[in-house]
Design a protein around this motif. Structure first.
Motif, PDB file in Angstrom:
ATOM      1  N   TRP A 136      53.698 -57.332  49.864  1.00  0.00           N
ATOM      2  CA  TRP A 136      53.608 -58.589  49.553  1.00  0.00           C
ATOM      3  C   TRP A 136      52.691 -58.628  48.258  1.00  0.00           C
ATOM      4  O   TRP A 136      52.844 -59.501  47.666  1.00  0.00           O
ATOM      5  CB  TRP A 136      52.979 -59.478  50.525  1.00  0.00           C
ATOM      6  N   LEU A 137      51.381 -57.857  48.357  1.00  0.00           N
ATOM      7  CA  LEU A 137      50.329 -57.940  47.295  1.00  0.00           C
ATOM      8  C   LEU A 137      50.934 -57.414  45.810  1.00  0.00           C
ATOM      9  O   LEU A 137      50.998 -58.025  44.832  1.00  0.00           O
ATOM     10  CB  LEU A 137      49.181 -57.270  47.667  1.00  0.00           C
ATOM     11  N   VAL A 138      51.655 -56.227  45.931  1.00  0.00           N
ATOM     12  CA  VAL A 138      52.343 -55.554  44.967  1.00  0.00           C
ATOM     13  C   VAL A 138      53.640 -56.375  44.474  1.00  0.00           C
ATOM     14  O   VAL A 138      53.806 -56.899  43.260  1.00  0.00           O
ATOM     15  CB  VAL A 138      52.920 -54.129  45.365  1.00  0.00           C
ATOM     16  N   ARG A 139      54.341 -57.209  45.349  1.00  0.00           N
ATOM     17  CA  ARG A 139      55.372 -58.044  45.164  1.00  0.00           C
ATOM     18  C   ARG A 139      54.695 -59.157  44.325  1.00  0.00           C
ATOM     19  O   ARG A 139      55.173 -59.935  43.081  1.00  0.00           O
ATOM     20  CB  ARG A 139      56.205 -58.639  45.895  1.00  0.00           C
TER      21      ARG A 139
ATOM     22  N   ALA B  39      53.318 -42.047  44.297  1.00  0.00           N
ATOM     23  CA  ALA B  39      54.347 -43.023  44.172  1.00  0.00           C
ATOM     24  C   ALA B  39      53.347 -44.565  44.565  1.00  0.00           C
ATOM     25  O   ALA B  39      53.726 -45.598  43.740  1.00  0.00           O
ATOM     26  CB  ALA B  39      55.216 -43.227  45.366  1.00  0.00           C
ATOM     27  N   ASP B  40      52.310 -44.646  45.496  1.00  0.00           N
ATOM     28  CA  ASP B  40      51.398 -45.641  45.550  1.00  0.00           C
ATOM     29  C   ASP B  40      50.796 -45.988  44.255  1.00  0.00           C
ATOM     30  O   ASP B  40      50.438 -47.213  44.100  1.00  0.00           O
ATOM     31  CB  ASP B  40      50.602 -45.504  46.864  1.00  0.00           C
ATOM     32  N   LEU B  41      50.301 -44.972  43.668  1.00  0.00           N
ATOM     33  CA  LEU B  41      49.503 -45.227  42.503  1.00  0.00           C
ATOM     34  C   LEU B  41      50.219 -45.564  41.372  1.00  0.00           C
ATOM     35  O   LEU B  41      49.555 -46.186  40.363  1.00  0.00           O
ATOM     36  CB  LEU B  41      48.851 -43.861  42.195  1.00  0.00           C
ATOM     37  N   THR B  42      51.393 -45.383  41.312  1.00  0.00           N
ATOM     38  CA  THR B  42      52.295 -46.227  40.250  1.00  0.00           C
ATOM     39  C   THR B  42      52.446 -47.568  40.325  1.00  0.00           C
ATOM     40  O   THR B  42      52.379 -48.030  39.190  1.00  0.00           O
ATOM     41  CB  THR B  42      53.921 -45.691  40.042  1.00  0.00           C
ATOM     42  N   ASP B  43      52.072 -48.206  41.470  1.00  0.00           N
ATOM     43  CA  ASP B  43      52.046 -49.680  41.469  1.00  0.00           C
ATOM     44  C   ASP B  43      53.390 -50.245  41.134  1.00  0.00           C
ATOM     45  O   ASP B  43      53.249 -51.232  40.187  1.00  0.00           O
ATOM     46  CB  ASP B  43      50.984 -50.303  40.603  1.00  0.00           C
ATOM     47  N   SER B  44      54.397 -49.609  41.364  1.00  0.00           N
ATOM     48  CA  SER B  44      55.746 -50.028  40.997  1.00  0.00           C
ATOM     49  C   SER B  44      56.118 -51.607  41.499  1.00  0.00           C
ATOM     50  O   SER B  44      56.061 -51.508  42.933  1.00  0.00           O
ATOM     51  CB  SER B  44      57.047 -49.082  41.207  1.00  0.00           C
ATOM     52  N   GLY B  45      56.446 -52.368  40.964  1.00  0.00           N
ATOM     53  CA  GLY B  45      57.269 -53.875  41.557  1.00  0.00           C
ATOM     54  C   GLY B  45      58.599 -53.836  41.869  1.00  0.00           C
ATOM     55  O   GLY B  45      59.134 -52.892  41.937  1.00  0.00           O
TER      56      GLY B  45
END
Length: 643
Positions: free
Chosen positions: A575-578, A439-445
């Motif tokens: 926060w970085l992914v967002r 799930a982390d590797l998907t980088d879903s926003g």
């Protein structure tokens, strides 16, 4: 400074004290177990401490492996045990337990956990189970033998099992009489300590080119660096600088520049091998070093691609699309590797690593030449860089990129097909940790996450293959729309909206299916491929170089995520992914910009987006890894697969 507590009566002619001092230990003498416990309490809490039997006979490198490796909080070899600051309390408790029930003299015969003295040959590297010392002792059992071995047994019994390095042919023993001591000293003299150390500096599993064309001499460069006090990080930095100079030479667009670029790229790879060998030779592992080594490899290769593209442009040949395609393909290959490994690293079923495909692979491994053939056809970093260097010097950038794309495409097809077959025939169940890593590797926003919450009831009723299927469907739709419709049209926007929906559905339930590890690479290919297609479709100068910069920045973010997960540090902060929008947010933003702006304006927008993403991910990544290094995060050294 580290402290070594030497226990028991010194042996005339023994070099143990000098060996410990040469390894950086401040040596203190304890006549018995009670004195050793008192000295242990006096050692400052922030220091590494070792307990070593004064009768120890063995190679200095055996002591180095057992007592100085920074990756392990606790470690032991026969006659010696050590603890880093984080494990000092466990060592103190084990010391108390090892001396409970009476002040057993530290000079008692060394044993393997029972009551019989250990044979000298049982503590060489011939038998790993013997090297590991003793079996864990049941609670309440009186521990016998040398004090260091009793402490190691107590640690194992308490659940803090120390790391026990494979000593190979090195000797580490605690003789209990003059005859066995002489035999042990003869065994030490029969093995060249330095030759073993040099051999162990080379990665156990590597590609053909690296094994036979680089490592035979790079290990001596590593030793030269160690003797002059150079660190692996310094060698890693030198490798990066050499590769950047190679890229600058390629950017000249001249034949002498291309020849110099090829030679320097190979020199950079020699240094790249040397830094890891230096780390293994001198046991200089660190969290920061592992991160630098991994990220600099990608920076070197992708900077070189850009240099080739600039050099070709000087000669009137625009190959930016090929350069970007090579970076996309190579990055997606790595994501396949990372996702598959994370999905299976801790599978719970006993058959986690068994399947007909794996069995066939094992049979092929028994035929020597097939091992090297299969390692070469996956085009690991050594073979890949050698091919790029030779083609750069002898041909043109366009031919170099064509060969690279064909080779990487074949390698990607071969490895991915094999992993799919293994996954379909493997009965292992994914763990929660593996699902979290995927799930982390998907980088879903934020868009995908909110939609995923709403789609959970639907996702639970769908078949197990739904996640990779919808990820592939949505990714193919947006990439095809960007590539096959006119630039600036509405179809890519509609396809991107579908992509957001399918991406959310793909992650709406835990990624525990047999092929769910394909979700991250499908999403990576969709995002990178869409940017490539739109930039190529814009048809203006600067669009493809800007797209190259954007994909490089995003790819760095994805690599950084992988290395954090491998280091058990978790994913980048939410926060970085967002702030970067997630993969679906960036894809939607790029297609909307292409629909609203002219081609020239789109190139400028891509440049601005690339700079913004690069600044965000680089600053956060540097902050995190430097803080982790200064905070004393456990050192890591990932041998992994050839990149």
């Amino acid at each position: 400074m580290s402290t070594a507590i030497l226990t028991g009566q010194p042996v005339p002619g023994s070099s143990i004290e000098a060996d410990l001092r040469s390894l950086g230990f401040d040596v203190r003498i304890a006549s018995d177990a009670a004195a050793a416990g008192a000295l242990l309490a006096e050692v400052p809490a922030g220091q590494r401490v070792a307990v070593v039997d004064a009768r120890f006979v063995g190679h200095e490198h055996a002591l180095r492996l057992g007592l100085t490796d920074p990756r392990f909080p606790l470690a032991a070899i026969p006659g010696a045990v050590t603890a880093q600051p984080a494990a000092r309390r466990a060592l103190a408790l084990a010391m108390d337990r090892a001396t409970a029930g009476g002040n057993t003299a530290a000079s008692e015969p060394a044993t393997t956990g029972g009551t019989e003295p250990a044979a000298p040959e049982a503590v060489t590297g011939a038998a790993p189970e013997a090297v590991s010392g003793e079996a864990p002792a049941p609670v309440g059992t009186l521990l016998t033998g040398a004090l260091a071995d009793r402490v190691a047994a107590a640690l194992s019994a308490d659940g803090s099992d120390p790391h026990r390095p494979d000593l190979g042919s090195l000797v580490a023993t605690v003789p209990d009489d003059p005859q066995t001591r002489n035999e042990a000293r003869q065994a030490v003299a029969a093995v060249d300590d330095e030759a073993v150390r040099l051999k162990s500096a080379v990665k156990a599993r590597d590609g053909f080119f690296t094994t036979y064309c680089i490592s035979p001499y790079s290990r001596y460069i590593a030793r030269w660096c160690a003797r002059r006090g150079l660190t692996p990080n310094q060698v890693t930095t030198a490798s990066l600088v050499t590769a950047l100079i190679a890229a600058a030479c390629a950017a000249t667009g001249t034949r002498p520049g291309f020849v110099a670029a090829g030679v320097l790229l190979l020199a950079s790879f020699v240094l790249d091998c040397t830094d890891g060998q230096l780390a293994r030779y001198s046991l200089q592992y660190s969290t920061l070093g592992a991160w630098l080594d991994a990220t600099f490899d990608r920076a070197k290769e992708y900077a070189y691609y850009a240099g080739l593209a600039l050099g070709a442009a000087r000669g009137g040949d625009d190959v930016w699309a090929l350069a970007l395609g090579a970076m996309v393909l190579q990055t997606c290959r790595h994501v396949v590797d990372f996702s598959f490994n994370e999905a299976n690293v801790d599978s719970t079923a006993a058959t986690a690593n068994t399947s007909p495909t794996a069995a066939l692979s094992g049979r092929l491994d028994s035929v020597g030449w097939t091992v090297w053939a299969r390692r070469m056809i996956v085009l690991p970093i050594g073979e890949r860089w050698a091919m790029i260097a030779v083609l750069t010097a002898l041909t043109t950038p366009r031919i170099t990129f064509y060969a690279l794309l064909i080779g990487c495409a074949f390698a990607a097809t071969y490895t991915t097909a094999g992993r799919v077959l293994r996954s379909l025939t493997r009965k292992a169940r994914r763990t929660d940790r593996a699902a979290r890593a995927l799930a982390d590797l998907t980088d879903s926003g934020p868009l995908a996450e909110r939609l995923a919450g709403a789609l959970k009831p639907v996702a639970r009723r769908l078949p197990g293959f739904t996640a990779p299927a919808v990820a592939l469907l949505g990714g193919a739709a947006v990439t095809a729309a960007a590539a096959l419709t006119g630039f600036g049209g509405p179809w890519p926007v509609l396809a991107a909206l579908l992509y957001v929906l399918t991406s959310a559905l793909a992650v709406a339930r835990p990624l525990k299916g047999p092929l769910d590890w394909l979700v991250p690479p499908f999403l990576r290919a969709a995002e990178y491929g869409t940017v490539l297609a739109l930039a190529a479709g814009a048809g203006v100068n600067g669009a493809l170089p800007a797209a190259y910069g954007l994909v490089a920045a995003v790819a760095y973010h994805h690599y950084d995520t992988v290395y954090r997960i491998r280091g058990d540090a978790g994913a980048p902060p939410p926060w970085l992914v967002r702030a970067t929008g997630g993969h679906e947010g960036r894809t939607l933003a790029v297609v909307v910009l292409a629909a609203l702006l002219t081609a020239s304006q789109f190139a400028v927008a891509l440049t601005v987006l690339a700079v913004a993403v690069a600044l965000l991910v680089l600053l956060e990544s540097i902050r995190f890894w430097v803080t982790a290094h200064r905070g004393g995060a456990p050192a890591v050294h990932d041998e992994g697969e050839p990149a």
